[in-house]
Structures are given as structure tokens and as C-alpha cells.
Design a protein around this motif. Structure first.
Motif, PDB file in Angstrom:
ATOM      1  N   VAL A 126       0.830  -1.208   0.000  1.00 12.20           N
ATOM      2  CA  VAL A 126       0.000   0.000   0.000  1.00 12.20           C
ATOM      3  C   VAL A 126       0.863   1.255   0.000  1.00 12.20           C
ATOM      4  CG1 VAL A 126      -1.780   1.284   1.246  1.00 12.20           C
ATOM      5  CG2 VAL A 126      -1.842  -1.214   1.216  1.00 12.20           C
ATOM      6  N   THR A 127       1.861   1.274   0.878  1.00 16.27           N
ATOM      7  CA  THR A 127       2.694   2.471   1.064  1.00 16.27           C
ATOM      8  C   THR A 127       3.505   2.800  -0.185  1.00 16.27           C
ATOM      9  OG1 THR A 127       2.890   1.946   3.414  1.00 16.27           O
ATOM     10  CG2 THR A 127       4.452   3.527   2.531  1.00 16.27           C
ATOM     11  N   ALA A 128       3.984   1.788  -0.913  1.00 17.11           N
ATOM     12  CA  ALA A 128       4.822   2.028  -2.096  1.00 17.11           C
ATOM     13  C   ALA A 128       4.090   2.905  -3.112  1.00 17.11           C
ATOM     14  CB  ALA A 128       5.226   0.697  -2.730  1.00 17.11           C
ATOM     15  N   GLU A 129       2.815   2.606  -3.338  1.00 17.64           N
ATOM     16  CA  GLU A 129       2.048   3.409  -4.292  1.00 17.64           C
ATOM     17  C   GLU A 129       1.842   4.824  -3.756  1.00 17.64           C
ATOM     18  OE1 GLU A 129      -2.085   3.310  -6.884  1.00 17.64           O
ATOM     19  OE2 GLU A 129      -2.028   2.316  -4.937  1.00 17.64           O
ATOM     20  N   LEU A 130       1.497   4.918  -2.470  1.00 16.05           N
ATOM     21  CA  LEU A 130       1.280   6.239  -1.870  1.00 16.05           C
ATOM     22  C   LEU A 130       2.553   7.086  -1.907  1.00 16.05           C
ATOM     23  CD1 LEU A 130      -0.906   5.407   1.258  1.00 16.05           C
ATOM     24  CD2 LEU A 130      -1.547   6.917  -0.624  1.00 16.05           C
ATOM     25  N   LEU A 131       3.699   6.466  -1.610  1.00 12.75           N
ATOM     26  CA  LEU A 131       4.959   7.197  -1.582  1.00 12.75           C
ATOM     27  C   LEU A 131       5.334   7.685  -2.979  1.00 12.75           C
ATOM     28  CD1 LEU A 131       7.468   8.196  -0.114  1.00 12.75           C
ATOM     29  CD2 LEU A 131       8.471   5.917  -0.397  1.00 12.75           C
ATOM     30  N   ALA A 132       5.204   6.798  -3.974  1.00  9.54           N
ATOM     31  CA  ALA A 132       5.527   7.185  -5.352  1.00  9.54           C
ATOM     32  C   ALA A 132       4.593   8.295  -5.834  1.00  9.54           C
ATOM     33  CB  ALA A 132       5.420   5.971  -6.268  1.00  9.54           C
ATOM     34  N   MET A 133       3.332   8.176  -5.506  1.00  9.60           N
ATOM     35  CA  MET A 133       2.367   9.209  -5.883  1.00  9.60           C
ATOM     36  C   MET A 133       2.714  10.529  -5.206  1.00  9.60           C
ATOM     37  SD  MET A 133      -1.785   9.138  -5.534  1.00  9.60           S
ATOM     38  CE  MET A 133      -1.792   9.085  -3.750  1.00  9.60           C
ATOM     39  N   THR A 134       3.037  10.458  -3.913  1.00  4.15           N
ATOM     40  CA  THR A 134       3.370  11.657  -3.149  1.00  4.15           C
ATOM     41  C   THR A 134       4.586  12.372  -3.735  1.00  4.15           C
ATOM     42  OG1 THR A 134       2.534  10.640  -1.128  1.00  4.15           O
ATOM     43  CG2 THR A 134       4.022  12.494  -0.859  1.00  4.15           C
ATOM     44  N   ALA A 135       5.631  11.619  -4.009  1.00  2.00           N
ATOM     45  CA  ALA A 135       6.882  12.216  -4.470  1.00  2.00           C
ATOM     46  C   ALA A 135       6.756  12.826  -5.855  1.00  2.00           C
ATOM     47  CB  ALA A 135       7.990  11.166  -4.461  1.00  2.00           C
ATOM     48  N   THR A 136       5.862  12.282  -6.686  1.00  4.22           N
ATOM     49  CA  THR A 136       5.790  12.741  -8.076  1.00  4.22           C
ATOM     50  C   THR A 136       4.717  13.791  -8.332  1.00  4.22           C
ATOM     51  OG1 THR A 136       4.369  10.842  -8.628  1.00  4.22           O
ATOM     52  CG2 THR A 136       6.742  10.594  -9.003  1.00  4.22           C
ATOM     53  N   VAL A 137       3.811  14.014  -7.385  1.00  2.00           N
ATOM     54  CA  VAL A 137       2.766  15.030  -7.589  1.00  2.00           C
ATOM     55  C   VAL A 137       3.358  16.399  -7.933  1.00  2.00           C
ATOM     56  CG1 VAL A 137       1.083  16.450  -6.336  1.00  2.00           C
ATOM     57  CG2 VAL A 137       0.819  13.976  -6.384  1.00  2.00           C
ATOM     58  N   SER A 180      -1.287  13.090   0.330  1.00  2.00           N
ATOM     59  CA  SER A 180      -0.688  11.790   0.024  1.00  2.00           C
ATOM     60  C   SER A 180       0.423  11.445   1.007  1.00  2.00           C
ATOM     61  CB  SER A 180      -0.127  11.796  -1.407  1.00  2.00           C
ATOM     62  OG  SER A 180      -1.144  12.045  -2.335  1.00  2.00           O
ATOM     63  N   LEU A 181       1.218  12.468   1.379  1.00  2.00           N
ATOM     64  CA  LEU A 181       2.275  12.244   2.363  1.00  2.00           C
ATOM     65  C   LEU A 181       1.681  11.802   3.693  1.00  2.00           C
ATOM     66  CD1 LEU A 181       5.268  12.437   3.156  1.00  2.00           C
ATOM     67  CD2 LEU A 181       4.893  14.850   3.705  1.00  2.00           C
ATOM     68  N   GLY A 182       0.602  12.456   4.094  1.00  2.00           N
ATOM     69  CA  GLY A 182      -0.087  12.046   5.313  1.00  2.00           C
ATOM     70  C   GLY A 182      -0.579  10.617   5.223  1.00  2.00           C
ATOM     71  N   GLY A 183      -1.106  10.253   4.039  1.00  2.00           N
ATOM     72  CA  GLY A 183      -1.569   8.878   3.846  1.00  2.00           C
ATOM     73  C   GLY A 183      -0.436   7.874   3.942  1.00  2.00           C
ATOM     74  N   ALA A 184       0.713   8.210   3.331  1.00  2.00           N
ATOM     75  CA  ALA A 184       1.866   7.303   3.370  1.00  2.00           C
ATOM     76  C   ALA A 184       2.390   7.153   4.796  1.00  2.00           C
ATOM     77  CB  ALA A 184       2.965   7.827   2.446  1.00  2.00           C
ATOM     78  N   ILE A 185       2.513   8.291   5.491  1.00  2.00           N
ATOM     79  CA  ILE A 185       2.991   8.248   6.882  1.00  2.00           C
ATOM     80  C   ILE A 185       1.996   7.498   7.759  1.00  2.00           C
ATOM     81  CG2 ILE A 185       3.456   9.655   8.930  1.00  2.00           C
ATOM     82  CD1 ILE A 185       4.548  11.804   7.026  1.00  2.00           C
ATOM     83  N   GLY A 229       1.892   4.127  -8.740  1.00  2.00           N
ATOM     84  CA  GLY A 229       1.858   5.356  -7.943  1.00  2.00           C
ATOM     85  C   GLY A 229       2.313   6.569  -8.729  1.00  2.00           C
ATOM     86  N   ILE A 230       3.336   6.393  -9.584  1.00  2.00           N
ATOM     87  CA  ILE A 230       3.796   7.508 -10.414  1.00  2.00           C
ATOM     88  C   ILE A 230       2.671   7.955 -11.354  1.00  2.00           C
ATOM     89  CG2 ILE A 230       5.423   8.185 -12.225  1.00  2.00           C
ATOM     90  CD1 ILE A 230       7.442   6.235 -10.932  1.00  2.00           C
ATOM     91  N   GLY A 231       1.976   6.973 -11.944  1.00  2.00           N
ATOM     92  CA  GLY A 231       0.832   7.313 -12.801  1.00  2.00           C
ATOM     93  C   GLY A 231      -0.273   7.991 -12.022  1.00  2.00           C
ATOM     94  N   ALA A 232      -0.547   7.489 -10.822  1.00  2.00           N
ATOM     95  CA  ALA A 232      -1.592   8.093  -9.988  1.00  2.00           C
ATOM     96  C   ALA A 232      -1.214   9.509  -9.582  1.00  2.00           C
ATOM     97  CB  ALA A 232      -1.825   7.237  -8.741  1.00  2.00           C
ATOM     98  N   GLY A 233       0.094   9.770  -9.408  1.00  2.00           N
ATOM     99  CA  GLY A 233       0.555  11.121  -9.083  1.00  2.00           C
ATOM    100  C   GLY A 233       0.173  12.109 -10.170  1.00  2.00           C
TER     101      GLY A 233
END
Length: 527
Positions: free
Chosen positions: A64-75, A417-422, A122-126
Motif C-alpha cells: 500500500v505504502t509504495a504506491e502512496l509514496l511514489a504518488m506523493t513524491a511525483t505530484v 498523500s504524504l499524510g496517507g503514506a505516513i 503510484g507515479i501514474g496516480a501522481g
């Protein structure tokens, strides 16, 4: 730095009829539906997936976190790219990356490959997260956004309702299996790409900007270091250990360097001066806290339904409906009232109160909780979140110049997204630690519990004798309640943040109209 806009392009973009706006939104909503479906369809399948791939509770969290983290970093990166290139092309590119990630995930034969594929997803979701709301703000005035956010809420609800149900059926169907949870989103993504090509007509805004790759890398590395610490501490190593010191120190230093870089570069990934706007700062804080509470708590509900209550993936999907219906109704009704009355702060305050209450109620659940009580508690949480999430974005977009709409929206999406990942990592660590502790108590020590208690693997209830099964069910019930209890203070802090937001009248011009007034200069032709 301002974008050039021709009068012809501006006129065509800013005078869109409701029908044209709905047509333009069809591709956007199809894209968002794909993103929502891809995450929710996996929710009920994850216990089976992790069990089949012999993963641990930590790997469950990281899928779960991998997608959230990738999305967060690329937004923020997607937000910057939208200043340079065709936004429609970028959304189609993000959907294409989503397709690639889904195919790799479907063919995964190890947890490691699955996590990598989730990073690609996650990158695509970002891209979808960053661009969809920027485009909506560009073509729809804030006063009218409430009406269309109701449509967004309905799409969100349908995707969230359909996902767990489809995922449950696929997992329970022997000739399909969990791999189709990833494959099923591919045709929807391809449809979204085609719809966007046919319906989305936007001026291409080109700016002479440089992308701050150094800042992006530092932010991602710093956040990753802290997430690794939160996820692994207490299981792989002690909270008070050299590993903790190393990861925390690395995370803090990298994020400090990121802030330094962001304050110096001409085009930062996260423009620090945007936080001088009080509304942006408070909505950002609230969005991050909502992300911690919402993602961190609800991501483990499906696991609770299946392991603690012993339900099948299909039934677990049905059990999540009360929360989804609560979210859908509150989002839609709040949006309509805001459009009619022009007042929005009351919904943020009410959402904060109700969300905190919902988290508190869910902190009382156990392996013996009745479905009626669970339904009421989940509906309360859904109603609260529904009143908060979209309206926080609306408040921020309404209070910034049109030239900063993209930055404000990206910042909010980034921190949510960062809050979600954390939240997912931290509360996943809480759950894992409490499950281990409860199992050791139930089995009279880790050794007595065998695999179920000793190595952190997610247990397969079908293989356990009845006494062991009861211990496992109780452990996950107690641990899931603890997760929501830890989430309560975050929800309450979100309420405190929205109390200090100053309500301002909603603007009646679209982002493009406002930008034309601010710039009084040309845009490139529509593509």
C-alpha cells in the motif's frame, strides 16, 4: 513567471457551457475512476495476495505504502511538467504508466516485484492526482465547483464500492484469481485515454521554467528514510537502536537540505512562499492530517473483516459499503449546498467533528463487534471525510491567484498523500506490533504460536486449528481498534486547523478567466 494567453483561446476556454464542461470532465472522471478502482480492488485481495506470495505484515503495509509514496513524491513534478507541456498529453501519459504498472503487478511472482509495480502505478496516480483538479479549477469557477465535486464524489463512491466487490469476486473465483484485480483496470485506463483525446480541449500553457530534480530527489529520499524507520522499527530492530538513529538522522538531514534547496532555486518543487497564504497553510495541514487518519485507519479495515471476523473477500467488500455511502452522500449534498449558498466553512468544521467521532467509535471495535454497530461507525467516518476532502481543496483554490492554482493544488495533494503514506506506515507498525504482542499472550509466547505468532506473516485462517484461530481473530480485532485510537488525535488536530481558516466568498470566474485578468497577455492554440 506568467503564461501567455491569446484572446481567442481564452474566450473559447472561459466561456464553456455546462455541457462542454461535462464532456471535458468525462475523460478526467474516467481516469480518476481507474486510479480509485486500482487501489480499492486490491484492498480485499491483499490478505490473499500476501499469503500466496508468502509476504509478511510489513510487506502488506508496503504494498500500500509504495504506491502512496511514489504518488506523493511525483505530484509536484507532474505539477511542474504541466507548466511546460500539454496537460492532456501528460494525463494520458500518467494513465499509460498506470497500465504498465498494472500489467507488471498482475504477473508478479514475488512481493518485491509487486511492490515495484505499485511504485509505477503510484507515479501514474501522481499525474492524475496533480492534473485532474488543476484542470477542473481552470475551467470551472469556485462557486460552481461544488456542483461538479458532487459528480467527482459519485465517481469516487462508485469506484470505491465497485473495487472491493470486484476484487472479492475475483479472489473467490478459482479460474480468475487475484491477478485479475490488476488486469481489470487496463481496459478502463485505455478508455480514459481515448475519452481525454476526444473531449478535453485546453490551451497549452508554456513557461520558461526549470524542474527542480534535486529538490524532488531530496524530498523523496528524506520521506522514504522516515517511512522505512516507522515501518521497520519494533519488528526488524528496536525503536531505541542505531538503525533508528541512522534512519531518523538521514531523514531529517535530507528534508532540511530539501527545504534549503527549495528556498534557493528559481522554480522549487514546493514553493515555500505559497505558505504565506494562511488559507493554503491551514488547508495543507488539515489535508495532511486527514490523510493520516483516513488512509492510515481504513486501509486495514478489509484485513480486519477477513482475519478478525473471518469473512470472505466478497463479503468484506460488501461490509465497507456504509462508509462509502456516507462519503458519497455527504460529498454530493455538501457540494450542492455550497454551490447554492456560497458558504463552505461550516462543512469543514462539521466534517472535522464527525470524522473525529467516527475514528473514536471505530476504536471500540473487537472480534465480536456486530455488523450493525460497524456500519454506523463506518458511515459516521465516511460522512466526516466526505465533507472535508474536496472542500479543503476548494477553500485553497478560491484564495490564491489563478497563476498559483497549480502550485496550491499540487501542494495540497502532495501533503494529503504524504499524510496517507505516513499514516499507513506508522499505523501499520502499530497494528503489526500489537498483533504480535496479542498473539504471544494468546499462545503463551512466540514459540508456542508457531508461524502465526513468530515470523510476522499474515496468517491463513483456513490452515489454523480452532483455538489458534480464536487467538488470531482476537489479536487483529484488538490491534485494528488500536489503529483507530491512535488516529483520533490526528483527526482532532485536523478539526483545530479548519477552525482557524477564514471563510471568503467563492469566486464566480474560472481559473482561465482569472488568469486572463491577472496577466492581460496571450496563450497558445488549443489542442
Amino acid at each position: 513567471m506568467t503564461a501567455a494567453v491569446t484572446p481567442e483561446t481564452q474566450a473559447s476556454a472561459s466561456s464553456m457551457t455546462q455541457r462542454q464542461i461535462l464532456q471535458a470532465m468525462s475523460g478526467l472522471m474516467a481516469g480518476m475512476f481507474v486510479a480509485i478502482l486500482a487501489s480499492t480492488v486490491v484492498a480485499n485481495a491483499l490478505p490473499r495476495i500476501i499469503s500466496d506470495l508468502h509476504g509478511t505484515q510489513s510487506s502488506y503495509t508496503w504494498v500500500v505504502t509504495a504506491e502512496l509514496l511514489a504518488m506523493t513524491a511525483t505530484v509536484p513534478i507532474w505539477g511542474k511538467l504541466s507548466d511546460l507541456y500539454d496537460q492532456k498529453l501528460l494525463i494520458q501519459l500518467s494513465l499509460s504508466m498506470f497500465v504498465v504498472g498494472s500489467l507488471v503487478a498482475g504477473f508478479s511472482n514475488s512481493v518485491g516485484i509487486l511492490i515495484v509495480s505499485r511504485v509505477v502505478q503510484g507515479i501514474g496516480a501522481g499525474g492524475l492526482t496533480a492534473l485532474a483538479q488543476v484542470v477542473m479549477a481552470a475551467i470551472i469557477p469556485p462557486r460552481e465547483l461544488g456542483r461538479y465535486s458532487g459528480i467527482f464524489g459519485a465517481v469516487f463512491a462508485v469506484g470505491t464500492v465497485a473495487g472491493p466487490l470486484i476484487g472479492g469476486v475475483l479472489v473467490d473465483t478459482s479460474w480468475l484469481g487475484w491477478r485479475w484485480c490488476f488486469f481489470i483496470g487496463v481496459p478502463f485506463a485505455l478508455l480514459a485515454i481515448v475519452l481525454l483525446q476526444l473531449t478535453l480541449k485546453l490551451p497549452v500553457v508554456r513557461r520558461d521554467v526549470k524542474i527542480d530534480y534535486v529538490g524532488a530527489v531530496l524530498i523523496m529520499a528524506g520521506v522514504s528514510a522516515l517511512l522505512l524507520w516507522i515501518t521497520l522499527a519494533g519488528t526488524e530492530f528496536d525503536w531505541a537502536s542505531w538503525q533508528t538513529a541512522a534512519l531518523v538522522s538521514a531523514g531529517v538531514v535530507l528534508l532540511a537540505l530539501a527545504v534549503l534547496v527549495e528556498s534557493k532555486v528559481q522554480e522549487p518543487m514546493i514553493p515555500l512562499d505559497i505558505f504565506r497564504n494562511r488559507t493554503v497553510t491551514l488547508t495543507t495541514v488539515a489535508s495532511m492530517l486527514v490523510g493520516v487518519a483516513m488512509f492510515g485507519g481504513t486501509v486495514f479495515l478489509s484485513q480486519y473483516f477477513q482475519i478478525s471476523l473471518g469473512k470472505s473477500p466478497t463479503v468484506a467488500g460488501l461490509m465497507s459499503l456504509p462508509m462509502i455511502f456516507g462519503l458519497m452522500l455527504s460529498t454530493t449534498i455538501a457540494g450542492q449546498i455550497i454551490t447554492a449558498k456560497g458558504k463552505w466553512k461550516a462543512f469543514l468544521i462539521a466534517g472535522g467533528i464527525v470524522m473525529t467521532a467516527g475514528m473514536g467509535l471505530l476504536s471500540t471495535i473487537s472480534a465480536d463487534s456486530s455488523f450493525l454497530l460497524l456500519s454506523i461507525y463506518m458511515a459516521v467516518l465516511g460522512i466526516g471525510v466526505g465533507m472535508l476532502m474536496q472542500n479543503l481543496v476548494l477553500a485553497a483554490q478560491n484564495d490564491v491567484p489563478a497563476s498559483e492554482l497549480g502550485a496550491a493544488t499540487s501542494v495540497l495533494s502532495f501533503f494529503r498523500s504524504l499524510g496517507g503514506a505516513i499514516g499507513t506506515s506508522a499505523l501499520g507498525a502499530v497494528l503489526s506490533h500489537r498483533v504480535t504482542s496479542e498473539m504471544e499472550k494468546g499462545f503463551g509466547g512466540a514459540a508456542g504460536g508457531g508461524a502465526a505468532a513468530g515470523d510476522g506473516e499474515v496468517p491463513d485462517l483456513a490452515t489454523l486449528p480452532e483455538p489458534a484461530r480464536q487467538v488470531v481473530e482476537n489479536a487483529y480485532g484488538v490491534a485494528t481498534a488500536d489503529v483507530f485510537l491512535v488516529g483520533v488525535p490526528f483527526a482532532f488536530l485536523a478539526l483545530i486547523a479548519v477552525l482557524f481558516i477564514k471563510e471568503k466568498p467563492l469566486k464566480t470566474q474560472s481559473g482561465l478567466e482569472r488568469l486572463a485578468e491577472e496577466n492581460k497577455s496571450p496563450t497558445a492554440p488549443v489542442h
